[in-house]
Design an enzyme around this catalytic site. Structure first.
Site, PDB file in Angstrom:
ATOM      1  N   ARG A  31       0.956  -1.086   0.063  1.00 52.59           N
ATOM      2  CA  ARG A  31      -0.216   0.001   0.132  1.00 52.59           C
ATOM      3  C   ARG A  31       0.761   1.460  -0.046  1.00 52.59           C
ATOM      4  O   ARG A  31       0.526   2.559  -0.312  1.00 52.59           O
ATOM      5  CB  ARG A  31      -0.926   0.022   1.066  1.00 52.59           C
ATOM      6  CG  ARG A  31      -2.186   0.600   1.030  1.00 52.59           C
ATOM      7  CD  ARG A  31      -3.281   0.447   1.934  1.00 52.59           C
ATOM      8  NE  ARG A  31      -2.649   0.484   3.255  1.00 52.59           N
ATOM      9  CZ  ARG A  31      -2.851  -0.485   4.236  1.00 52.59           C
ATOM     10  NH1 ARG A  31      -3.541  -1.732   4.061  1.00 52.59           N
ATOM     11  NH2 ARG A  31      -2.458  -0.220   5.505  1.00 52.59           N
ATOM     12  N   TYR A  79     -15.430  21.977 -10.776  1.00 51.27           N
ATOM     13  CA  TYR A  79     -16.036  20.768 -11.346  1.00 51.27           C
ATOM     14  C   TYR A  79     -16.991  20.229 -10.418  1.00 51.27           C
ATOM     15  O   TYR A  79     -16.774  20.018  -9.322  1.00 51.27           O
ATOM     16  CB  TYR A  79     -14.736  19.725 -11.322  1.00 51.27           C
ATOM     17  CG  TYR A  79     -14.883  18.526 -11.944  1.00 51.27           C
ATOM     18  CD1 TYR A  79     -15.562  18.133 -13.106  1.00 51.27           C
ATOM     19  CD2 TYR A  79     -14.351  17.161 -11.318  1.00 51.27           C
ATOM     20  CE1 TYR A  79     -15.517  16.887 -13.518  1.00 51.27           C
ATOM     21  CE2 TYR A  79     -14.555  16.124 -11.401  1.00 51.27           C
ATOM     22  CZ  TYR A  79     -15.005  15.843 -12.845  1.00 51.27           C
ATOM     23  OH  TYR A  79     -15.207  14.629 -13.256  1.00 51.27           O
ATOM     24  N   ASP A 136      -7.076  22.965  -8.373  1.00 53.21           N
ATOM     25  CA  ASP A 136      -7.320  21.931  -9.370  1.00 53.21           C
ATOM     26  C   ASP A 136      -6.556  22.320 -10.626  1.00 53.21           C
ATOM     27  O   ASP A 136      -7.143  23.561 -11.256  1.00 53.21           O
ATOM     28  CB  ASP A 136      -8.763  21.530  -9.523  1.00 53.21           C
ATOM     29  CG  ASP A 136      -9.072  20.370 -10.407  1.00 53.21           C
ATOM     30  OD1 ASP A 136      -8.115  20.352 -11.333  1.00 53.21           O
ATOM     31  OD2 ASP A 136     -10.385  19.673 -10.423  1.00 53.21           O
ATOM     32  N   LYS A 183      -6.069  12.965 -17.048  1.00 59.24           N
ATOM     33  CA  LYS A 183      -6.332  13.854 -18.425  1.00 59.24           C
ATOM     34  C   LYS A 183      -4.602  14.046 -19.118  1.00 59.24           C
ATOM     35  O   LYS A 183      -4.294  12.922 -19.660  1.00 59.24           O
ATOM     36  CB  LYS A 183      -6.582  15.132 -17.734  1.00 59.24           C
ATOM     37  CG  LYS A 183      -7.810  15.182 -17.022  1.00 59.24           C
ATOM     38  CD  LYS A 183      -8.843  14.746 -17.311  1.00 59.24           C
ATOM     39  CE  LYS A 183     -10.000  14.469 -16.170  1.00 59.24           C
ATOM     40  NZ  LYS A 183     -11.163  13.538 -16.375  1.00 59.24           N
TER      41      LYS A 183
HETATM   42  C1  LIG Z   1     -11.274  19.568 -13.675  1.00 60.41           C
HETATM   43  C2  LIG Z   1     -11.305  18.288 -13.395  1.00 60.41           C
HETATM   44  N1  LIG Z   1     -10.813  17.972 -12.140  1.00 60.41           N
HETATM   45  C3  LIG Z   1     -10.946  16.858 -11.728  1.00 60.41           C
HETATM   46  C4  LIG Z   1     -11.390  15.718 -12.264  1.00 60.41           C
HETATM   47  C5  LIG Z   1     -11.710  14.452 -12.047  1.00 60.41           C
HETATM   48  O1  LIG Z   1     -10.579  13.652 -12.498  1.00 60.41           O
HETATM   49  P1  LIG Z   1     -10.910  12.124 -12.325  1.00 60.41           P
HETATM   50  O2  LIG Z   1     -11.788  11.547 -13.536  1.00 60.41           O
HETATM   51  O3  LIG Z   1      -9.720  11.253 -12.520  1.00 60.41           O
HETATM   52  O4  LIG Z   1     -11.714  11.614 -11.190  1.00 60.41           O
HETATM   53  C6  LIG Z   1     -11.820  16.094 -13.780  1.00 60.41           C
HETATM   54  C7  LIG Z   1     -12.495  15.045 -14.757  1.00 60.41           C
HETATM   55  O5  LIG Z   1     -13.347  15.289 -15.333  1.00 60.41           O
HETATM   56  C8  LIG Z   1     -11.933  17.405 -14.266  1.00 60.41           C
HETATM   57  O6  LIG Z   1     -12.413  17.765 -15.355  1.00 60.41           O
END
Ligand SMILES: Cc1ncc(COP(=O)(O)O)c(C=O)c1O
Length: 399
Positions: A63, A117, A189, A214
């Site tokens: 882990r 988000y 973020d 991404k």
């Molecule tokens: C701006 C943003 N932050 C976080 C995430 C979350 O990522 P994950 O899909 O890997 O959980 C996304 C996913 O689309 C996103 O667009």
């Protein structure tokens, strides 16, 4: 990991060399996939010795990862000057929620950008609320005036810049300066820009979050999140992730590290192609606003110019006299753009997005339906031809 070897290497070099310690790679170029739950010790003294340090780079138990995960984490840490370490999570959402849990406790208040988000909002509005933590939303263009919102219980600010549907670029340095003076922790973020185009810690952010799913992974085949922070929050972040049992598989870490090696060249191509397409859309009669941080229509464009060293491949545009039906006809007529969530991969995507329903502190003043494009690595002229053809179908379906 305490060693932040950012040094003087340029970003394109950093993503190639980062984390490739000889002790982890052995005789090959990429750190191999170390699968394992149990790590074996030589004897009981060795086992007890393992308890003395919680740092990456020491075998302990699956882990806590293995060289495959440590190497990736170290490479991401190197991209953020001033960072003490990076934790990896099985998704971007896990990275966001675990970071918030690391810094908040019952009775606290968190401020979130109104452009957040949607799953970040729902974590705050449902899960954190259940823990007795209040969430309040702020106008993404608030800048230093965010101080007006600070109350005695305000303990954290979650920014997202630009917003991933509407692309407002926030004055992150001003917000961080105000927060720091008030003893409030800042989280960002940073998925859109990555540390490559916006080294968050250098701009005053305490905790930089990336949905590595991404651009870091870049090939639409792995879910992962990463959080990088400086020494003040590192132990707390790490302990919380461990208490919540966060771990990524070595196979996924391997693929993410492989993606990372080409991040620089991919981002520069995403940037060039997306800009070409954004400018082309801007001249189309069917298009209203083009919400791309590098274009003047975009709220916060001047801040983007001041703070960012580039733009990635995700942006939105408004269909000026369309409705939901004609927008669907437009998207359905595209053949090179897939229809699906996520972004940052090598393939282009189109998505209908409706920001109004996610707003509470501000009103979304858009005049027409929005389409979000993830511009991939196809030839931009082919993508433009595909969009031009889709506009014919759009006209046929217009109200
Ligand atoms: C701006 C943003 N932050 C976080 C995430 C979350 O990522 P994950 O899909 O890997 O959980 C996304 C996913 O689309 C996103 O667009």
């Amino acid at each position: 990991m305490a060693d932040n070897g950012s040094g003087s290497k340029k970003p394109a070099t950093q993503v190639v060399t980062g984390g490739r310690r000889k002790i982890w790679t052995g005789a090959v170029v990429n750190p191999p996939v170390w699968r394992g739950s149990t790590h074996l010790y030589d004897d009981v003294a060795h086992l007890r010795d393992g308890l003395k340090s919680n740092d990456d780079g020491r075998f302990f138990y699956g882990r806590r990862g293995s060289p495959t995960q440590w190497s990736l984490a170290e490479a991401l840490t190197e991209m953020e000057p001033g960072a003490a370490g990076t934790m990896l999570y099985p998704s971007g959402v896990a990275a966001i929620s675990c970071s918030l849990l690391a810094v908040l406790q019952p009775g606290d208040e968190i401020l979130l950008t109104d452009s957040s988000y949607d799953p970040s909002r729902s974590f705050a509005d449902a899960f954190l609320k259940r823990m007795g933590i209040t969430a309040r939303y702020y106008d993404p263009m608030i800048g230093a005036d965010i101080t007006d919102l600070f109350g005695p219980d305000t303990k954290a600010i979650l920014m997202e810049s630009p917003g991933s549907l509407t692309f407002e670029v926030q004055d992150v340095p001003a917000i961080c300066k105000a927060a720091r003076a008030a003893g409030i922790v800042t989280l960002l973020d940073n998925t859109w820009a990555t540390s490559r185009f916006f080294p968050a810690l250098e701009h005053g952010v305490d905790i930089a979050i990336t949905a590595a799913t991404k651009y870091i992974v870049g090939h639409s085949d792995v879910m992962m999140g990463a959080v990088t922070t400086h020494s003040k929050y590192w132990t707390r972040l790490r302990r919380t992730a461990q208490q919540l049992g966060q771990v990524v598989s070595p196979d996924d870490a391997y693929l993410a590290a492989r993606g990372l090696r080409t991040l620089d060249v991919r981002l520069r191509q995403h940037e060039a192609s997306a800009l070409k397409i954004a400018h082309w859309l801007k001249d189309r009669p069917e298009v209203g606003l083009v919400l791309h941080p590098a274009l003047p229509d975009c709220p916060g464009h001047e801040i983007w110019k001041r703070d960012f060293s580039g733009a990635s491949g995700l942006f939105s545009f408004e269909l000026s006299d369309g409705d939901d039906r004609s927008r669907a006809a437009f998207i359905d007529a595209l053949s090179l753009f897939g229809i699906g969530y996520s972004w940052g991969g090598f393939e282009s995507l189109a998505l209908p997005v409706d920001p109004a329903k996610h707003r509470t502190a501000t009103e979304w003043a858009g005049k027409g339906p929005l389409v979000r494009l993830n511009i991939g690595l196809e030839d931009p002229d082919d993508l433009i031809a595909d969009l031009a053809k889709a506009f014919e179908h759009y006209h046929g379906a217009k109200p």
